[in-house]
Scaffold this motif. Sequence first.
Motif, PDB file in Angstrom:
ATOM      1  N   THR A  23       6.625  10.721   4.308  1.00  0.00           N
ATOM      2  CA  THR A  23       6.010  11.052   3.134  1.00  0.00           C
ATOM      3  C   THR A  23       7.049  11.675   2.239  1.00  0.00           C
ATOM      4  OG1 THR A  23       4.127  11.517   4.323  1.00  0.00           O
ATOM      5  CG2 THR A  23       4.264  12.712   2.239  1.00  0.00           C
ATOM      6  N   GLN A  26       9.348   9.036   0.505  1.00  0.00           N
ATOM      7  CA  GLN A  26       8.525   8.252  -0.427  1.00  0.00           C
ATOM      8  C   GLN A  26       8.667   9.250  -1.921  1.00  0.00           C
ATOM      9  OE1 GLN A  26       5.046   7.559   1.565  1.00  0.00           O
ATOM     10  NE2 GLN A  26       5.777   5.480   2.388  1.00  0.00           N
ATOM     11  N   ARG A  28       6.690  11.867  -2.033  1.00  0.00           N
ATOM     12  CA  ARG A  28       5.355  12.226  -1.958  1.00  0.00           C
ATOM     13  C   ARG A  28       4.738  13.595  -1.503  1.00  0.00           C
ATOM     14  NH1 ARG A  28       2.517   8.569   0.873  1.00  0.00           N
ATOM     15  NH2 ARG A  28       0.698   9.349   0.085  1.00  0.00           N
ATOM     16  N   GLN A  85       2.256   4.606   8.952  1.00  0.00           N
ATOM     17  CA  GLN A  85       3.537   5.116   8.663  1.00  0.00           C
ATOM     18  C   GLN A  85       4.853   5.011   9.723  1.00  0.00           C
ATOM     19  OE1 GLN A  85       1.937   9.308   8.319  1.00  0.00           O
ATOM     20  NE2 GLN A  85       2.732   9.298   6.094  1.00  0.00           N
ATOM     21  N   GLN A  91      11.987   1.407   8.514  1.00  0.00           N
ATOM     22  CA  GLN A  91      11.360   0.622   7.424  1.00  0.00           C
ATOM     23  C   GLN A  91      12.272  -0.265   6.966  1.00  0.00           C
ATOM     24  OE1 GLN A  91      10.446   3.575   4.467  1.00  0.00           O
ATOM     25  NE2 GLN A  91       9.099   4.894   5.851  1.00  0.00           N
ATOM     26  N   ASN A 122       1.514   5.907  -4.169  1.00  0.00           N
ATOM     27  CA  ASN A 122       2.261   5.274  -2.965  1.00  0.00           C
ATOM     28  C   ASN A 122       2.481   3.665  -3.440  1.00  0.00           C
ATOM     29  OD1 ASN A 122       3.803   4.588  -0.743  1.00  0.00           O
ATOM     30  ND2 ASN A 122       2.015   5.127   0.742  1.00  0.00           N
ATOM     31  N   ASN A 124       4.994   1.764  -2.969  1.00  0.00           N
ATOM     32  CA  ASN A 124       5.658   0.705  -2.087  1.00  0.00           C
ATOM     33  C   ASN A 124       4.488   0.374  -1.200  1.00  0.00           C
ATOM     34  OD1 ASN A 124       7.946   1.023  -3.092  1.00  0.00           O
ATOM     35  ND2 ASN A 124       8.489   3.197  -1.749  1.00  0.00           N
TER      36      ASN A 124
END
Length: 396
Positions: A23, A26, A28, A85, A91, A122, A124
């Motif tokens: 999180t 990103q 966020r 996640q 990633q 989000n 992505n």
Amino acid sequence: MHRLRPATDADAALLAEVAFAATSGQGRMPAGVDETAWRTEFEGWSRESVADPTTDLAVVEVDGRGAGRLRVSRTADSVELNGIQLHPDIQNRGVGTAIITTLKSEAARRDVPLRLHVERDNPNARRLYDRLGFVRTGGDDKEDVMEWSKAAEQNRLWNAEVAQRYDTPGVGMFAEDVLGPTVERLAGLAGGGRALEFAIGTGRVAVPLSEYGVPVSGIEFSDAMLEQLRTKADADTIPVVTGDMATARVPGEFSLVYLVFNTIANLLTQEEQVACFRNAARHLSPGGRFVIELWVPELRRLPPGTPATVGTADPGYILLDTYDVLKQHVVSHHFHFSEGTEAQLFRTPHRYIWPAELDLMAQLAGFTLESRHADWTTTEFTADSPSHVSVYRLPS
């Protein structure tokens, strides 16, 4: 490579770490968040999820260490991806795509949709789901509800535009020197009985085979391809069931079931391909035949480190195949262009099958190999043949 294992209470801190890192990575995570309180709350929620019998919470392990979390729930009507996640360290390595692809296969096997929710902040994740064929079915100002189903995927691939340009009367796979031997051989193999075509499409083979005097039925997933077929033959002449050729049932028994022009490769998992053989067996009377026309994988043309081959390079058309040899997947990229600088691209995914693997699938469904030739004119099949026509038969 990755693997999934069921999460336990002991994994709560690990799952909180993955969620916090993902999180935050990103951008966020709310500004000024109390990290300790956030982790404590997430750990408690993870323990509740472990104890919840309606969901499956898993740890994603990559290179032998826990690096992700996956939460899935299943009902009679759907597979629900409640959350995935991955730690930023793993990633962009295809792990998420591989996991979701597996869930898509599960949903396809159960003939239910795969659903998920994705937050509006989000982008992505949203791009990933768009790329994997999910479509928005609802939502609010905070999140979108998205869904994937095999039927929707097939209708997206084989849409009205594709169906309208699929038929090329008199040339290519519609040429008389291609269709003539195909129809004549199939009629002989039907032995005076009924024939069933899996993935009947626009009726390239079914229509002339019916005109030859063989009663033909079909199974087809694409509404647009079926509509194109209906411009040539009505439902009384060639009845068609809409559905998946690996599972759909057509009334009655047949002496012949057939698949032409590599269509079994449109099933993207080995499990679905085996199911296709078993579905053929369910439709056949004792001694019935299942005929498959399929290309031989061109891996001898694929030097180490080269991910693609050029299959065709004609004026106005180029075919480029990209390979994933680990999964036996190939994506065919069809480029159509004229004298200008722009081109149209149409892509189709496939799972390629070696002849020996195909024979094993046949054995699992109760078939034995009756014959294999390089083409419909019974040319000898050799190690250099680019394709084959294989005839399998049930015991009498």
